[in-house]
Design a protein around this motif. Structure first.
Motif, PDB file in Angstrom:
ATOM      1  N   SER A 168       0.787  -1.048  -0.130  1.00 55.83           N
ATOM      2  CA  SER A 168       0.124   0.263   0.084  1.00 55.83           C
ATOM      3  C   SER A 168       0.956   1.143   0.157  1.00 55.83           C
ATOM      4  O   SER A 168       0.400   2.215  -0.624  1.00 55.83           O
ATOM      5  N   ARG A 185      -7.322  -9.193  -3.216  1.00 58.17           N
ATOM      6  CA  ARG A 185      -8.976  -9.149  -3.123  1.00 58.17           C
ATOM      7  C   ARG A 185      -9.352 -10.607  -3.049  1.00 58.17           C
ATOM      8  O   ARG A 185     -10.438 -10.964  -2.627  1.00 58.17           O
ATOM      9  N   ARG A 186      -8.894 -11.508  -3.996  1.00 60.89           N
ATOM     10  CA  ARG A 186      -9.143 -12.987  -4.120  1.00 60.89           C
ATOM     11  C   ARG A 186      -9.028 -13.597  -2.738  1.00 60.89           C
ATOM     12  O   ARG A 186      -9.821 -14.530  -2.219  1.00 60.89           O
ATOM     13  N   ASP A 214      -2.373  -6.582  -5.703  1.00 64.40           N
ATOM     14  CA  ASP A 214      -3.717  -6.122  -5.108  1.00 64.40           C
ATOM     15  C   ASP A 214      -4.845  -7.212  -5.379  1.00 64.40           C
ATOM     16  O   ASP A 214      -5.905  -7.430  -4.883  1.00 64.40           O
ATOM     17  N   GLY A 215      -4.860  -7.762  -6.951  1.00 63.67           N
ATOM     18  CA  GLY A 215      -5.797  -8.713  -7.350  1.00 63.67           C
ATOM     19  C   GLY A 215      -5.706  -9.989  -6.449  1.00 63.67           C
ATOM     20  O   GLY A 215      -6.783 -10.474  -6.205  1.00 63.67           O
ATOM     21  N   PHE A 224      -9.154 -12.260   0.475  1.00 64.41           N
ATOM     22  CA  PHE A 224     -10.372 -12.078   1.187  1.00 64.41           C
ATOM     23  C   PHE A 224     -11.408 -12.667   0.876  1.00 64.41           C
ATOM     24  O   PHE A 224     -12.244 -12.900   1.744  1.00 64.41           O
ATOM     25  N   GLN A 225     -11.725 -13.165  -0.551  1.00 65.26           N
ATOM     26  CA  GLN A 225     -13.038 -13.947  -0.855  1.00 65.26           C
ATOM     27  C   GLN A 225     -12.881 -15.244  -0.513  1.00 65.26           C
ATOM     28  O   GLN A 225     -13.950 -16.015   0.001  1.00 65.26           O
TER      29      GLN A 225
END
Length: 324
Positions: free
Chosen positions: A228, A254-255, A250-251, A257-258
């Motif tokens: 970040s 996100r995955r 960052d992709g 966290f899912q």
């Protein structure tokens, strides 16, 4: 009152007539054009182009095109030449004088002065018997059968033909000199083409303290903070010696966290990609763009011959450099 169909008909008529004029010029090319090209190639000075009115506008464009394609050229206004600017023309130069009639007074008045210099005079006119043609070392006839102007007054087809002739000369010289894309870029360093051709990865990459990198074993929490802070949307993972081991984006975050809720004790090594996309610092920035597009990624890591991480760049960096 004319309607839209009439406007289009008139416009197409103009373009058709001017296209015919270019065909006529192409068909009329002969040994005089060859002599002009050879004189320009053998020129030990600069190419000086002059003309009045519309011919002057064409001359400026011709000079600009030649200068950007490997033939040193500039425009001199004939009237200014008669009042001192002839001093800009020196022995070894080639002078190209343009006039449709070949009788332009501002040009003809300085021909005797030009003849006293060791220059080659190339004249481009529509009349082989004109004053300029008769005094030229080389004369190129640029005659057209019809102006696109319905009154036959405004120079239209004739100016298009001469402009095309100028482009023909410039391109012939370019090809004869084996002028390359890199040569062109050196004449256009500020333009988008020059940037695309000259900028290298090392010119746009982030390095040193700007590098988004952590060492192997770093906890995911600390890795996310580091990524970040650097704002490149990716994080390189290296060993203690700086050799690249993987990448985390960052992709990926996100995955992640899912897929899971608990990240306690998770190291970045467990979720990184082991075969990150890399590029050499010496590669052209355009190659970096191509590499990103082909691999559907928004960033690349830069490594040296020993696989040590030395830089990083993303699509935004290429946008800022006007590569995209």
């Amino acid at each position: 009152m004319a309607n839209s169909k009439q406007y289009l008909a008139w416009a197409r008529d103009v373009l058709h007539i001017e296209s015919q004029a270019l065909d006529e010029i192409a068909a009329s090319l002969n040994e005089h054009f060859v002599q002009a090209a050879e004189a320009l190639l053998e020129c030990t000075g600069r190419v000086v182009i002059m003309g009045m009115g519309k011919s002057g506008h064409i001359g400026r464009k011709m000079a600009a095109t030649m200068a950007s394609t490997g033939t040193p050229a500039f425009f001199v206004h004939p009237a200014e030449a008669a009042h001192g600017d002839l001093g800009m023309i020196v022995d070894g130069d080639v002078v190209i004088a343009i006039s449709n009639s070949g009788e332009n007074e501002e040009v003809t008045v300085i021909i005797p002065a030009l003849k006293r210099k060791a220059v080659t005079l190339i004249c481009i006119t529509s009349k082989a018997t004109s004053t300029m043609a008769r005094h030229a070392d080389i004369h190129i006839t640029a005659a057209v059968s019809k102006e696109a102007c319905p009154l036959g007054l405004a120079p239209t087809s004739s100016t298009t033909a001469v402009m095309g002739l100028g482009d023909a000369l410039a391109v012939v010289l370019l090809r004869a000199r084996s002028f390359t894309l890199n040569d062109f870029a050196l004449s256009h360093p500020a333009g988008s083409l020059g940037k695309r051709l000259l900028l290298r990865v090392e010119d746009v990459m982030h390095a040193g303290d700007e590098l988004p990198a952590v060492v192997s074993g770093t906890l995911l929490k600390d890795a996310i903070i580091r990524m970040s802070e650097k704002g490149l949307g990716m994080l390189a993972v290296t060993d203690q010696s700086g050799c690249l081991k993987g990448v985390f984006t960052d992709g990926d975050l996100r995955r992640l966290f899912q897929e899971r809720d608990n990240f306690s004790g998770l190291a970045v090594d467990h979720i990184m990609h082991n075969n990150p996309k890399t590029i050499d610092a010496g590669k052209l920035a355009t190659e970096a763009l191509k590499h990103m597009q082909q691999n559907h990624v928004n960033g690349l890591l830069v490594t040296d011959n020993d696989n040590r991480l030395i830089g990083a760049l993303n699509m935004h960096d290429l946008l800022k450099a006007r590569i995209v």
